[in-house]
Design an enzyme around this catalytic site. Structure first.
Site, PDB file in Angstrom:
ATOM      1  N   HIS A  91     103.969  13.006 -51.893  1.00  0.00           N
ATOM      2  CA  HIS A  91     102.625  12.745 -51.783  1.00  0.00           C
ATOM      3  C   HIS A  91     101.217  12.798 -52.729  1.00  0.00           C
ATOM      4  O   HIS A  91     101.541  12.060 -53.782  1.00  0.00           O
ATOM      5  CB  HIS A  91     101.271  13.542 -50.148  1.00  0.00           C
ATOM      6  CG  HIS A  91     102.782  13.593 -49.285  1.00  0.00           C
ATOM      7  ND1 HIS A  91     102.745  12.539 -47.842  1.00  0.00           N
ATOM      8  CD2 HIS A  91     103.506  14.767 -49.310  1.00  0.00           C
ATOM      9  CE1 HIS A  91     103.851  13.752 -47.127  1.00  0.00           C
ATOM     10  NE2 HIS A  91     103.811  14.475 -48.067  1.00  0.00           N
ATOM     11  N   GLU A 151      98.506  19.864 -48.715  1.00  0.00           N
ATOM     12  CA  GLU A 151     100.356  19.822 -49.694  1.00  0.00           C
ATOM     13  C   GLU A 151     100.118  18.644 -50.717  1.00  0.00           C
ATOM     14  O   GLU A 151     101.192  19.278 -52.089  1.00  0.00           O
ATOM     15  CB  GLU A 151     101.457  18.932 -48.217  1.00  0.00           C
ATOM     16  CG  GLU A 151     102.379  19.291 -48.620  1.00  0.00           C
ATOM     17  CD  GLU A 151     103.262  18.002 -47.999  1.00  0.00           C
ATOM     18  OE1 GLU A 151     102.219  17.705 -46.634  1.00  0.00           O
ATOM     19  OE2 GLU A 151     104.688  17.966 -48.250  1.00  0.00           O
ATOM     20  N   HIS A 211     107.926  19.153 -51.094  1.00  0.00           N
ATOM     21  CA  HIS A 211     107.081  18.972 -49.408  1.00  0.00           C
ATOM     22  C   HIS A 211     107.059  20.614 -49.570  1.00  0.00           C
ATOM     23  O   HIS A 211     107.733  21.287 -49.701  1.00  0.00           O
ATOM     24  CB  HIS A 211     107.875  18.569 -48.600  1.00  0.00           C
ATOM     25  CG  HIS A 211     107.732  16.726 -49.311  1.00  0.00           C
ATOM     26  ND1 HIS A 211     107.077  15.628 -48.963  1.00  0.00           N
ATOM     27  CD2 HIS A 211     109.115  15.970 -50.159  1.00  0.00           C
ATOM     28  CE1 HIS A 211     107.452  14.285 -49.522  1.00  0.00           C
ATOM     29  NE2 HIS A 211     108.458  14.653 -50.256  1.00  0.00           N
ATOM     30  N   GLU A 269     112.155  21.451 -48.112  1.00  0.00           N
ATOM     31  CA  GLU A 269     110.137  21.435 -47.502  1.00  0.00           C
ATOM     32  C   GLU A 269     110.510  22.890 -47.577  1.00  0.00           C
ATOM     33  O   GLU A 269     110.599  23.867 -47.256  1.00  0.00           O
ATOM     34  CB  GLU A 269     109.768  21.554 -45.842  1.00  0.00           C
ATOM     35  CG  GLU A 269     110.261  19.489 -45.843  1.00  0.00           C
ATOM     36  CD  GLU A 269     108.645  19.355 -45.262  1.00  0.00           C
ATOM     37  OE1 GLU A 269     107.624  19.719 -46.283  1.00  0.00           O
ATOM     38  OE2 GLU A 269     108.944  17.855 -45.102  1.00  0.00           O
TER      39      GLU A 269
HETATM   40 ZN   LIG Z   1     105.524  15.971 -47.385  1.00  0.00          ZN
END
Ligand SMILES: [Zn+2]
Length: 643
Positions: free
Chosen positions: A461, A476, A529, A594
């Protein structure tokens, strides 16, 4: 309707009090004994015509203060006087007795405010003119006398309320030191806290004359002392006594004889040589011999005997009667700065490169315990090993080397030291392994599994794309970037070449991210992430790779293990996904990690901390190293047996 009226009244009252408060509380300029105070040294305010001073101000009076926000209790301790107060109550406990205050201590704007009269009760006079509050001690009082230490030497601290003039005399029969503090009176709650030391038996304190306070130190032996006024506290007088020489002994390990002098503090010394007969004279400053000692025997080869005496009140003299003159030196012990050693110079007998299956190690053999120092230099990369107080038996030499990290080794004599210089291809640290007697040393340069490898880190992102946002506001895109930047530092330190798909808060498309990794010919791609799930109970680490990619799967499993180990987060799964662009379009080993769920309240709170981000970066780093580490771990350098 009635309820509405009550609410309205409350609102009006609240508004009014805030207005009154705003108008009536003003800050005063606070001056103590002629010196304006900084805000952190103490503040004064006028609140509804009452004058208060801040609790921290009492620390400027050498008091110890405490505030318990839960109970609203404030305590001030000065000398043996203990004052207890409670916020909102106008009675105080003063040295165990109840005392009425004109008004109560109060908490205001996060500060704790004490009525001015409390300071006056300690012996300060006050003068309020306009918005300037001047406080000064009515007289110079001795607040406390305490055992302390100064640079490792025993000391006694005298705390007065103003700078003090003193006179001192050293007297004999019995041995004693007399210290007169002039213009000083005893604080009614004077605190005396003194423990006897090997030099000072006890201290007697009395008001010698109306204006002079006399301290008599009964001494076990006539010892040097120093009187100091610390620069940072001119109202203090420190009497510092000599350190003690506890023990002097001769030790003669084979090839490494030495005289060992143990003191109670790190001390300065000088060594000189005298001839006819040949003697080494060591003078130790600010030292007292604990007990008079008989001469001790040497080894007869280098030293016949060692004598010691109190040369003067400040100096202990140690004399080595030399049998055979040798090059020798005096040094502080590497293990204990309070230990002084007189040693003969050691011989470096051999420096040799020993190849093995992991490259090789440099072996150094000496006649005595090594005293070494490692220094890493860049441009060009090299490791210097200084072997102190050592003599090279051979001439300067180049040692032949065949190694992927070490290019060349050169050994040379540099004054009293032998210097070993390792020229390096790159630097990832070293291992130094000593033999039990510390006479032999093996040095192996670390070879990082990531050295010179290209790794692309992809902080997910960025810019307009914030990614997931937790209920506590953690975004995030920021977390991903911070972990990636910390990971980059760790990898570069280990010799990797790191490329980031973004280094700040900007938007980069998914296809661009993959293209960057393909263009730079990366060996590994890691997209970083933070997770989100509609069910806020879901938590843990999850890793994705493109289906049917064996190396990516192996990396994913190692990372899952290391990331959960480093953070304590639970382990969800390594999953495949055919639809995630960054892991599909990259042509090398690639995963998307993640790190945890921003949709889970506890995990979001942990992810918000910099401790977590550091741990997570370290966990991913460990995983990358493990991925490339040879399956058989290094056995470390081996030492040859000394014959
Ligand atoms: Zn993400």
């Amino acid at each position: 309707v009635k309820f509405k009226v009550v609410v309205l009244l409350i609102v009006i009252v609240l508004l009014l009090t805030s207005v009154i408060h705003g108008d009536n509380s003003d800050e005063l300029k606070l001056i103590l004994d002629g010196k304006p105070l900084q805000a952190d040294q103490g503040r004064a305010i006028r609140l509804n015509k009452r004058v208060y001073i801040s609790l921290p101000f009492f620390s400027s009076l050498y008091a110890v203060t405490r505030w318990d926000a839960e109970t609203g209790n404030a305590t001030i301790r000065l000398g043996t006087l203990l004052i207890k107060m409670t916020q909102g109550k106008s009675t105080a406990t003063w040295d165990g007795k109840t005392k009425k205050l004109s008004y109560a201590p109060t908490e205001q704007d996060g500060g704790v405010w004490i009525p001015l009269e409390v300071a006056c009760g300690l012996g300060l006079k006050s003068d309020l003119r306009g918005d300037v509050l001047e406080l000064s001690w009515e007289q110079n009082s001795l607040l406390f006398v305490k055992s302390s230490s100064y640079q490792g030497r025993p000391a006694i601290t005298f705390q007065t309320t103003k700078p003090v003039q003193y006179k001192n005399y050293l007297l004999t029969e019995p041995n004693r030191l007399v210290l007169d503090l002039e213009g000083v009176k005893r604080f009614p709650y004077l605190e005396e806290d003194m423990t006897p030391t090997p030099i000072v038996q006890r201290v007697r304190i009395n008001q010698f004359r109306e204006d002079t306070f006399r301290m008599v130190f009964d001494l076990n032996q006539l010892a040097g002392y120093q009187i100091l006024v610390p620069e940072e506290n001119p109202n203090q007088v420190l009497v510092v006594f000599n350190a003690l020489i506890k023990d002097i002994r001769f030790e003669s390990a084979v090839g490494d004889p030495r005289v060992i002098i143990d003191a109670t503090a790190p001390l300065a010394y000088t060594m000189s040589v005298m001839v006819e007969p040949h003697r080494l004279v060591v003078d130790i400053d600010d030292a007292t011999l604990a007990t008079p000692k008989e001469p001790i025997k040497g080894d007869g080869a280098w030293v016949n005997s060692v004598r010691m005496s109190q040369f003067n009140s400040h100096t202990v003299r140690v004399v080595l009667d030399v049998a055979t003159p040798q090059t020798c030196y005096i040094t502080k012990s590497r293990l204990d700065p309070k230990r002084i050693e007189v040693r003969t110079q050691q011989e470096i007998r051999r420096v040799k490169w020993q190849p093995d299956e992991q490259g090789g190690a440099l072996l150094i053999d000496s006649s005595a315990e090594l005293d070494e120092e490692f220094i890493h230099h860049k441009d060009p990369e090299r490791l210097l090993v200084n072997l102190r107080f050592a003599q090279l038996v051979t001439d300067t030499q180049e040692i032949p080397v065949e190694d992927s990290v070490v290019k060349a080794v050169r050994v040379s004599q540099q004054n009293t030291d032998v210097q070993v210089e390792l020229s390096l291809e790159s630097y990832q640290g070293y291992e130094a392994i000593f033999s039990k007697d510390r006479c032999s040393l093996a040095i192996r340069m670390k070879n990082s599994p990531v050295a010179r490898r290209v790794i692309v880190l992809d902080p997910g992102h960025g810019g307009v794309d914030a990614g997931a946002i937790g209920s506590q506001g953690v975004r995030e895109k920021g977390v991903n970037l911070e972990v990636a930047l910390r990971l980059k530092d760790l990898l570069e330190e280990a010799g990797a070449q790191v490329v980031l798909t973004r280094i700040d808060d900007r938007y980069v498309s998914l296809y661009e991210r993959a293209a960057i990794a393909n263009q730079v010919g990366a060996a590994m791609f890691i997209s970083i992430h933070s997770n989100f799930h509609p069910n806020s109970n879901v938590r843990g680490v999850e890793i994705f790779h493109y289906p049917d990619r064996v190396t990516s799967n192996r990396l994913g499993r190692i990372l899952l293990d290391e990331m959960t180990k480093a953070t304590g987060f639970s382990s969800l799964a390594v999953k495949t996904s055919p639809n995630m662009v960054v892991i599909r379009e990259t042509q090398m080993t690639s995963v998307l990690v993640e790190m945890g769920f921003l949709s889970n309240y506890q995990e979001e709170a942990i992810i918000a901390t910099s401790e977590f981000r550091e741990k997570m970066a370290k966990g991913i780093f460990n995983g990358i190293l493990r991925y490339w580490k040879p399956e058989n771990p290094s056995k470390g350098p081996r030492l040859e047996k000394k014959e």
